[in-house]
Design a protein around this motif. Structure first.
Motif, PDB file in Angstrom:
ATOM      1  N   CYS A 545      25.866  49.080 -18.243  1.00 26.56           N
ATOM      2  CA  CYS A 545      27.118  49.838 -18.080  1.00 26.56           C
ATOM      3  C   CYS A 545      28.297  48.884 -17.923  1.00 26.56           C
ATOM      4  CB  CYS A 545      27.017  50.774 -16.883  1.00 26.56           C
ATOM      5  SG  CYS A 545      25.960  52.225 -17.144  1.00 26.56           S
ATOM      6  N   TYR A 550      26.360  51.466 -23.340  1.00 29.44           N
ATOM      7  CA  TYR A 550      25.971  52.721 -22.707  1.00 29.44           C
ATOM      8  C   TYR A 550      24.720  53.342 -23.328  1.00 29.44           C
ATOM      9  CZ  TYR A 550      30.394  52.276 -20.317  1.00 29.44           C
ATOM     10  OH  TYR A 550      31.431  51.805 -19.554  1.00 29.44           O
ATOM     11  N   ALA A 553      21.944  51.623 -21.610  1.00 26.18           N
ATOM     12  CA  ALA A 553      21.886  52.130 -20.235  1.00 26.18           C
ATOM     13  C   ALA A 553      21.255  53.520 -20.210  1.00 26.18           C
ATOM     14  CB  ALA A 553      23.287  52.170 -19.635  1.00 26.18           C
ATOM     15  N   SER A 597      24.141  54.582 -11.160  1.00 24.79           N
ATOM     16  CA  SER A 597      24.035  54.474 -12.616  1.00 24.79           C
ATOM     17  C   SER A 597      24.791  55.613 -13.298  1.00 24.79           C
ATOM     18  CB  SER A 597      22.559  54.499 -13.046  1.00 24.79           C
ATOM     19  OG  SER A 597      21.863  53.394 -12.526  1.00 24.79           O
ATOM     20  N   SER A 600      28.502  55.088 -13.183  1.00 22.70           N
ATOM     21  CA  SER A 600      28.988  54.006 -14.053  1.00 22.70           C
ATOM     22  C   SER A 600      28.845  54.338 -15.535  1.00 22.70           C
ATOM     23  CB  SER A 600      28.199  52.712 -13.761  1.00 22.70           C
ATOM     24  OG  SER A 600      28.383  52.305 -12.419  1.00 22.70           O
ATOM     25  N   PHE A 601      28.082  55.360 -15.855  1.00 25.71           N
ATOM     26  CA  PHE A 601      27.775  55.681 -17.248  1.00 25.71           C
ATOM     27  C   PHE A 601      28.926  56.433 -17.914  1.00 25.71           C
ATOM     28  CE2 PHE A 601      26.012  58.507 -20.486  1.00 25.71           C
ATOM     29  CZ  PHE A 601      25.333  57.596 -21.276  1.00 25.71           C
ATOM     30  N   LYS A 602      29.153  56.117 -19.152  1.00 25.49           N
ATOM     31  CA  LYS A 602      30.146  56.844 -19.953  1.00 25.49           C
ATOM     32  C   LYS A 602      29.493  57.262 -21.262  1.00 25.49           C
ATOM     33  CE  LYS A 602      34.161  54.345 -18.145  1.00 25.49           C
ATOM     34  NZ  LYS A 602      35.271  53.415 -18.485  1.00 25.49           N
TER      35      LYS A 602
END
Length: 604
Positions: A545, A550, A553, A597, A600-602
């Motif tokens: 991330c 992504y 991730a 997690s 922070s993920f997009k």
């Protein structure tokens, strides 16, 4: 499940496994607590514990709640029993609701039994129990621990007994002929036990019988009996609504932007799990409510990751309570012990572990960044100052690195990359705090020390030969260790796209080849056979991330989401071959890393 002072676990077979009270980790009072059924008449009569064969079981939490539902099915004898378990938010009481249904074609005589075997204060020595005729309650007690157990409807028979004695209630439960013995005392190690029985009569096909059983805890007889009397007067819908409101009010306060729909339920379950493992009265956070392995303690490093996740979700009051717990627990030398009981008493430990101290100091700074609460900073400033002085004092004179101390995994003493990464994060954040509070000279001094420590890490812990960071030096440990990612997340010693970080992370990812996939701690790990961990797999997801990878991730987060148990709980590890959860569950640090997690993920 739990409340302010009670933490309870129900096993996967539906047994009451742990009863922690009056704090979330000590004492644990239960050795055995089981439901059983007798069906049929005469020669056709049979007994079975619902926790044993031939019963099969499945479990779920009710949506957005800590109410647990266990469905027991016995196809051989044609019964289905549904147990609904919850702890009352405002009272130290466990409610166990059993709904018994016959699937037989004809009516069948049925009795329900419930057996209790307490080890009060974690020992059977000196336990006593008696049957209170007036209230139809079994009272078990020792010193200032009192347990009252009974049902909303009056029982048909009772027995108090002594293990391996003619009065043994466990033995007599199996034939349903409870003796009516009303008192059991034993001074040795055998311990006492008890059982209540309810005759349900001839159970017709499709008809359901409901039993509401109550177990209440207090510090004296009067309060225990008063508590069960009050609970008996409460309606079941009212008690269920209290629990659901308690849980949903907590979830409603989460300040989390939308996450991918596939992870939403797991996010809410993780938030509720952390809510249960946080002690509102003391502020400490239990690592896991388990005795095998014994993780029922507060590791300040684990707790800081949890507090950081709570802070990121807007639960600032709970995070602050943990940091104030750390303030009170700090040792006179400025450091912290390896682990503690909830009430801040040191727990059994086996060495110095400086990453605990460093992580707390980093967490203080993160809490301020997220809240801008200057009053908090001023309150913990003496703690920060002592903590930094402790870290700076505990350095190796030859390399300038912090240590020697045990590594993150509490196995080897050396000068570790992860420990020194945490120390850099601590120095940087503490310098910022000093600057905010006007301690400019200290701020400059700590910034300088941070730079020196960063230089020592790059000089002594980077290996040109391996093209990656070492786990440790003095002695040199060439093993790949996922904790080295701490250089980037969360301590920001190096940028995630620094070539040295990229090479190190690439080698870590390619070091593990499990049948079930996932990322482990280090390739030579033998703990529980050496498995992928949720913490380490999600740590790699967090690093990706940071890089903006992504999709990678997502693969790691999805792996973690697929390997939770049927209750959506994250354990410590996943079996490398069959993908089953392994070791302590639920582990608060695993849940915290999952939450971080997601934050922070997009999505692409």
């Amino acid at each position: 499940m739990g409340n302010r002072s009670t933490l309870i676990t129900i096993g996967k077979n539906g047994e009451l496994r742990h009863l922690f009270w009056p704090t979330h980790n000590y004492p644990q009072h239960v050795r055995g607590s089981l439901p059983g059924i007798i069906c049929g008449k005469g020669q056709n009569e049979s007994f079975s514990w619902l926790t044993d064969d031939p019963w099969t079981r499945r479990q779920r939490y009710l949506p957005d709640s800590t109410i647990l539902e266990t469905t027991f099915t016995d196809n051989r004898n044609g019964f289905e029993v549904r147990a609904t378990d919850f702890v009352l938010p405002g009272r130290d009481a466990l409610v166990r609701v059993f709904e018994i249904a016959s699937k037989n074609l004809a009516p069948i005589d049925t009795s329900f039994l419930y057996y209790n075997d307490f080890d009060i204060a974690e020992t059977p020595i000196g336990d006593a129990c008696y049957y209170d005729q007036r209230s139809d309650t079994i009272v078990s007690y020792k010193r200032n621990y009192w347990f009252a157990f009974g049902g909303e409807r009056r029982s048909s028979a009772h027995q108090c007994g002594v293990h391996e004695d003619a009065s043994d209630a466990f033995v007599d439960a199996k034939d349903g002929k409870l003796s009516g013995n009303s008192l059991a005392l034993y001074s040795g190690t055998r311990g006492v036990n008890s059982c209540l029985k309810w005759d349900l009569g001839s159970l017709n096909p499709g008809v359901k019988e409901q039993l509401v059983l109550l177990m209440c805890f207090a510090h004296n007889k009067q309060d225990a009996l008063s508590l069960i009397d009050t609970a008996r007067k409460s309606s079941l819908p009212e008690m269920v609504n209290d629990v659901n409101k308690y849980c949903q009010d907590w979830l409603r306060n989460a300040e989390v932007t939308r996450v991918p729909e596939a992870w939403e339920d797991l996010l809410r379950r993780s938030l509720l799990t952390l809510r249960t493992l946080v002690s509102p009265d003391f502020g400490g956070i239990v690592a896991a409510p388990t005795l095998d392995p014994d993780y029922r303690y507060v590791w300040s490093r684990d707790g800081t990751y949890v507090a950081y996740a709570l802070d990121r979700c807007g639960y600032h009051k709970d995070a602050e309570a943990f940091y104030r717990w750390c303030k009170e627990a700090q040792e006179p030398n400025g450091g912290w012990n390896q682990r503690y009981h909830i009430e801040r008493a040191p727990a059994p430990s086996w060495g110095e572990q400086e990453d605990q101290c460093a992580t707390i100091l980093w967490g203080f700074g993160q809490h301020y960044e997220l809240t801008k609460n200057r009053d908090f900073l001023e309150a913990v400033w003496p703690t920060i100052k002592k903590g930094v002085e402790h870290l700076l004092f505990g350095r190796d004179p030859e390399t300038g690195l912090v240590g020697p101390s045990l590594d993150l995994w509490e196995e080897k003493s050396a000068l570790h990359t992860y420990t020194n990464s945490a120390a850099c994060g601590a120095l940087r954040e503490s310098a910022e705090v000093a600057s905010v509070l006007g301690h400019d000279a200290l701020a400059e001094s700590w910034k300088k020390e941070n730079g020196i420590l960063q230089g020592a890490i790059l000089k002594h812990l980077w290996s040109e030969q391996n093209n990656r960071f070492l786990k440790s030096v003095k002695p040199v440990d060439n093993d790949i260790d996922t904790a080295i990612i701490g250089l980037s997340f969360p301590f920001c010693v190096l940028q995630p796209d620094d070539p040295r970080m990229l090479s190190t992370a690439h080698q870590i990812e390619n070091a593990f080849h499990y049948t079930t996939e996932g990322i482990g701690r280090y390739p030579s790990d033998v703990y529980h056979g050496g498995n992928p961990w949720f913490i380490t797999t999600l740590w790699m997801a967090l690093y990706h991330c940071q890089l903006g990878n992504y999709q990678k991730a997502k693969t790691l987060i999805d792996w973690s989401a697929r390997h939770v148990d049927e209750l959506q709980l994250f354990a410590e590890q996943v079996n490398r071959e069959n993908g089953e959860p392994v070791s302590a569950s639920p582990l608060s640090w695993s849940h915290a890393m999952f939450i971080l997690s997601l934050l922070s993920f997009k999505e692409a």
